[in-house]
Design a protein around this motif. Structure first.
Motif, PDB file in Angstrom:
ATOM      1  N   ASP A   1       2.760 -34.842  -8.274  1.00 29.98           N
ATOM      2  CA  ASP A   1       2.636 -33.727  -9.204  1.00 29.98           C
ATOM      3  C   ASP A   1       3.891 -33.624 -10.067  1.00 29.98           C
ATOM      4  OD1 ASP A   1       0.263 -33.210  -7.926  1.00 29.98           O
ATOM      5  OD2 ASP A   1       1.107 -31.679  -6.606  1.00 29.98           O
ATOM      6  N   GLY A   2       3.713 -33.196 -11.298  1.00 33.39           N
ATOM      7  CA  GLY A   2       4.858 -33.037 -12.189  1.00 33.39           C
ATOM      8  C   GLY A   2       4.447 -32.357 -13.473  1.00 33.39           C
ATOM      9  N   SER A   3       5.394 -32.208 -14.369  1.00 36.87           N
ATOM     10  CA  SER A   3       5.102 -31.559 -15.647  1.00 36.87           C
ATOM     11  C   SER A   3       6.135 -31.944 -16.693  1.00 36.87           C
ATOM     12  CB  SER A   3       5.049 -30.034 -15.487  1.00 36.87           C
ATOM     13  OG  SER A   3       6.263 -29.536 -14.956  1.00 36.87           O
ATOM     14  N   ILE A   4       5.726 -31.803 -17.958  1.00 30.49           N
ATOM     15  CA  ILE A   4       6.602 -31.932 -19.122  1.00 30.49           C
ATOM     16  C   ILE A   4       6.557 -30.589 -19.843  1.00 30.49           C
ATOM     17  CG2 ILE A   4       7.114 -33.246 -21.208  1.00 30.49           C
ATOM     18  CD1 ILE A   4       5.221 -35.421 -20.132  1.00 30.49           C
ATOM     19  N   ASN A   5       7.689 -29.940 -19.996  1.00 28.47           N
ATOM     20  CA  ASN A   5       7.728 -28.567 -20.475  1.00 28.47           C
ATOM     21  C   ASN A   5       8.678 -28.461 -21.667  1.00 28.47           C
ATOM     22  OD1 ASN A   5       7.724 -25.821 -20.814  1.00 28.47           O
ATOM     23  ND2 ASN A   5       8.602 -25.332 -18.821  1.00 28.47           N
ATOM     24  N   PHE A   6       8.124 -28.184 -22.854  1.00 25.62           N
ATOM     25  CA  PHE A   6       8.930 -27.979 -24.048  1.00 25.62           C
ATOM     26  C   PHE A   6       8.993 -26.499 -24.434  1.00 25.62           C
ATOM     27  CE2 PHE A   6       7.432 -32.432 -24.829  1.00 25.62           C
ATOM     28  CZ  PHE A   6       8.667 -33.037 -24.656  1.00 25.62           C
TER      29      PHE A   6
ATOM     30  N   ILE B   1       0.833 -32.292 -14.716  1.00 21.63           N
ATOM     31  CA  ILE B   1       0.210 -33.508 -14.195  1.00 21.63           C
ATOM     32  C   ILE B   1      -0.022 -33.337 -12.701  1.00 21.63           C
ATOM     33  CG2 ILE B   1       0.460 -36.005 -13.910  1.00 21.63           C
ATOM     34  CD1 ILE B   1       2.663 -35.714 -16.204  1.00 21.63           C
ATOM     35  N   ASN B   2      -1.257 -33.463 -12.284  1.00 16.44           N
ATOM     36  CA  ASN B   2      -1.593 -33.373 -10.866  1.00 16.44           C
ATOM     37  C   ASN B   2      -2.366 -34.633 -10.496  1.00 16.44           C
ATOM     38  OD1 ASN B   2      -3.750 -31.889  -8.636  1.00 16.44           O
ATOM     39  ND2 ASN B   2      -1.559 -31.644  -8.375  1.00 16.44           N
TER      40      ASN B   2
ATOM     41  N   PRO C   1      -3.714 -27.487 -10.312  1.00 14.07           N
ATOM     42  CA  PRO C   1      -2.324 -27.266  -9.886  1.00 14.07           C
ATOM     43  C   PRO C   1      -2.047 -25.796  -9.610  1.00 14.07           C
ATOM     44  CG  PRO C   1      -2.445 -27.677 -12.247  1.00 14.07           C
ATOM     45  CD  PRO C   1      -3.809 -27.957 -11.699  1.00 14.07           C
ATOM     46  N   SER C   2      -1.166 -25.569  -8.665  1.00 15.82           N
ATOM     47  CA  SER C   2      -0.773 -24.196  -8.353  1.00 15.82           C
ATOM     48  C   SER C   2       0.204 -23.677  -9.410  1.00 15.82           C
ATOM     49  CB  SER C   2      -0.126 -24.132  -6.971  1.00 15.82           C
ATOM     50  OG  SER C   2       0.993 -24.991  -6.905  1.00 15.82           O
ATOM     51  N   LYS C   3       0.317 -22.384  -9.511  1.00 16.84           N
ATOM     52  CA  LYS C   3       1.197 -21.777 -10.508  1.00 16.84           C
ATOM     53  C   LYS C   3       2.649 -22.083 -10.163  1.00 16.84           C
ATOM     54  CE  LYS C   3       2.386 -17.336 -12.658  1.00 16.84           C
ATOM     55  NZ  LYS C   3       2.262 -17.880 -14.021  1.00 16.84           N
TER      56      LYS C   3
END
Length: 210
Positions: A76-81, A88-89, A106-108
């Motif tokens: 799991d991951g994320s790209i946050n701008f 991404i799950n 995905p969970s909060k």
């Protein structure tokens, strides 16, 4: 003769360790019909991926897919701008046709204490509080609609692979990652995962057109 036998043995051994997995992509208006494929590389796992995107606080239609994946692409991951974010799950498994279900929702995520610079227009000195597994700062530079654009924010280790590379995405995006609070004050060469960072290119266009 011995060399030929050795080569044939290596080929057959590699073939024996490839999995058969379901493959499909379910987009906004598509239907997903599972197709069994043989993974092209030994060591690949069966994977199910869910991409959840946000723009301006609104959730966009998600994309779900199934295919083969390397171990480092699972998780799991994320790209946050800040103004835009992709979560991404992905879930992987190690037996034939085991990726029957899509990855779960995905969970909060909540702030984790790490901070990176983000861009508001041409000003890239604002603070973005990283969330969840976002333990890197990220910088993306590219073009959209004929104009140059720079995005800064937070990213997870899943997105920022350990290799020291700079990746050019489908929209001409060059992306770099670094570790440490506010380390993305200037472009620093670092990690990219080519498969996952192709997702950055649509985000560049999305921000430019918003």
């Amino acid at each position: 003769m011995h060399l030929l036998t050795l080569i044939c043995g290596i080929v057959l051994l590699s073939k024996a360790h490839t999995l058969r997995c379901y493959e499909c992509v379910l987009g906004v208006s598509a239907t997903c019909q599972d197709k069994a494929i043989e993974c092209p590389l030994a060591g690949q796992q069966c994977a199910a991926l869910r991409l959840t995107s946000y723009a301006g606080g609104f959730e966009l239609p998600e994309v779900k897919s199934k295919s083969c994946a390397l171990a480092q692409e699972c998780g799991d991951g994320s790209i946050n701008f800040g103004i835009t974010k992709i979560v991404i799950n992905s879930k992987c498994c190690n037996s034939d046709l085991c990726n029957v279900q899509f990855a779960p929702v995905p969970s909060k995520s909540i702030p984790n204490g790490k901070k990176c610079f983000q861009c508001n227009g041409q000003n890239c000195t604002a603070t973005l509080n990283c969330e969840g597994t976002e333990d890197h700062c990220i910088t993306t530079k590219g073009t959209a609609g004929g104009a140059s654009i720079t995005l800064k924010g937070c990213a997870s280790k899943l997105v920022c692979a350990p290799e020291s590379t700079t990746m050019a995405g489908t929209a001409g995006a060059e992306t770099s990652c670094c570790q440490g609070n506010y380390c993305n004050s200037a472009s620093s060469a670092s990690s990219t995962s080519a498969g996952l960072l192709l997702l950055v290119a649509p985000l560049v266009s999305l921000v430019a057109l918003s």
